[in-house]
Motif scaffolding. Sequence first.
Motif, PDB file in Angstrom:
ATOM      1  N   UNK A 130      33.486  36.819  48.235  1.00 26.26           N
ATOM      2  CA  UNK A 130      34.629  36.866  48.752  1.00 26.26           C
ATOM      3  C   UNK A 130      35.115  35.583  49.474  1.00 26.26           C
ATOM      4  N   UNK A 131      36.495  35.492  50.113  1.00 26.22           N
ATOM      5  CA  UNK A 131      36.666  34.217  50.686  1.00 26.22           C
ATOM      6  C   UNK A 131      37.038  34.896  52.263  1.00 26.22           C
ATOM      7  N   UNK A 132      36.890  33.723  53.183  1.00 26.58           N
ATOM      8  CA  UNK A 132      37.643  33.878  54.446  1.00 26.58           C
ATOM      9  C   UNK A 132      37.995  32.678  54.759  1.00 26.58           C
ATOM     10  N   UNK A 133      39.454  32.506  54.950  1.00 28.46           N
ATOM     11  CA  UNK A 133      40.251  31.160  55.081  1.00 28.46           C
ATOM     12  C   UNK A 133      39.738  30.157  53.896  1.00 28.46           C
ATOM     13  N   UNK A 134      39.401  28.971  54.253  1.00 34.68           N
ATOM     14  CA  UNK A 134      39.056  28.070  53.357  1.00 34.68           C
ATOM     15  C   UNK A 134      37.387  28.220  52.628  1.00 34.68           C
ATOM     16  N   UNK A 135      36.769  29.145  53.215  1.00 36.15           N
ATOM     17  CA  UNK A 135      35.461  29.331  53.081  1.00 36.15           C
ATOM     18  C   UNK A 135      35.013  30.662  51.992  1.00 36.15           C
ATOM     19  N   UNK A 136      34.484  30.288  50.976  1.00 34.09           N
ATOM     20  CA  UNK A 136      34.032  31.261  50.086  1.00 34.09           C
ATOM     21  C   UNK A 136      32.502  31.688  50.261  1.00 34.09           C
ATOM     22  N   UNK A 137      32.477  32.912  50.346  1.00 28.04           N
ATOM     23  CA  UNK A 137      31.013  33.580  50.662  1.00 28.04           C
ATOM     24  C   UNK A 137      30.303  34.576  49.637  1.00 28.04           C
ATOM     25  N   UNK A 138      29.061  34.526  49.498  1.00 30.35           N
ATOM     26  CA  UNK A 138      28.269  35.522  48.484  1.00 30.35           C
ATOM     27  C   UNK A 138      27.018  35.962  49.284  1.00 30.35           C
ATOM     28  N   UNK A 139      27.237  37.448  49.364  1.00 32.26           N
ATOM     29  CA  UNK A 139      25.880  37.905  49.976  1.00 32.26           C
ATOM     30  C   UNK A 139      25.371  39.065  48.770  1.00 32.26           C
ATOM     31  N   UNK A 140      24.078  39.318  48.985  1.00 32.88           N
ATOM     32  CA  UNK A 140      23.452  40.183  47.901  1.00 32.88           C
ATOM     33  C   UNK A 140      22.053  40.330  48.077  1.00 32.88           C
ATOM     34  N   UNK A 141      21.714  40.994  46.824  1.00 35.47           N
ATOM     35  CA  UNK A 141      20.111  41.397  47.071  1.00 35.47           C
ATOM     36  C   UNK A 141      19.579  40.885  45.628  1.00 35.47           C
ATOM     37  N   UNK A 142      18.196  40.602  45.668  1.00 38.17           N
ATOM     38  CA  UNK A 142      17.989  40.251  44.361  1.00 38.17           C
ATOM     39  C   UNK A 142      16.396  40.555  44.255  1.00 38.17           C
ATOM     40  N   UNK A 143      15.930  41.247  43.025  1.00 33.71           N
ATOM     41  CA  UNK A 143      14.499  41.699  42.758  1.00 33.71           C
ATOM     42  C   UNK A 143      13.912  40.819  41.705  1.00 33.71           C
ATOM     43  N   UNK A 144      12.851  40.394  42.183  1.00 34.35           N
ATOM     44  CA  UNK A 144      12.197  39.715  41.032  1.00 34.35           C
ATOM     45  C   UNK A 144      10.977  40.550  40.342  1.00 34.35           C
TER      46      UNK A 144
END
Length: 251
Positions: A99-113
């Motif tokens: 998503x975005x917050x003002x001029x900042x794009x963000x990415x949050x998540x989970x990763x399984x190796x």
Amino acid sequence: MKKILVPSLIALAVSSLASVAQAQTAPESTLSYNVGVVTDYRYRGISQSRLNPAVQGGVDYADKSGFYVGAWGSSIKWIKDAGASAGSVEIDLYGGYKGTAGDVAYDVGFLRYEYSGNKLAGVNGAVNANTNEVYGAATYGLFTAKYSHAISDLFGNANSKNSYYLDLSAALDLGEGYSLTPHVGRQTVKNTPSLSYNDFSLTLGKDLGNGLSASAAVVDTTADKTLTAFQTPAGKFTGKTGVVLGLKYSF
């Protein structure tokens, strides 16, 4: 009546055009695939393929809401090199939200190796190679900072839960399909500081058109080359300075 009708028609036309424009610019859900080959699979600067080529591929679904899921795989050799009898494929399973917050794009998540069938547990005091991480990234302009935190033991290292990796990079558009990506990272291994190190890379990318792209990267690390954890069975340093070439097709 005409004075009422004409403005109404104009307003209706403007409204219709606005609706069309909004529909054209609205994000849409996408399903994409990619396959590729690299001369050496380097992850966080360390070779996962014994400094040899690797075959890779993945699938991604991005929903228009911002949520996404995907899977990516690669051939590897490091688990067998550590003395395990099985574990020649890495499968990464991930999901998150962008998503975005003002001029900042963000990415949050989970990763399984996932290293299916790996037998690393018990080898030289190691544990199962399968690893879980949560991550968060923020992009402002050309620059991206990403933090990854292990919520399990990290890649078979015993008592390494809460290890983390910090990644700083920039995306430079050179024009004519060329891009340049400088990167610096810091891998910190909990309870085993000797395994912690920095890694660096500079990647030149080229969009060849029709979903095909090529890359050339110079990679280096500060990993301790005297440790067996960073050596192939032949004693070669898996974090040495090297050039990695790649070719990928996305569709």
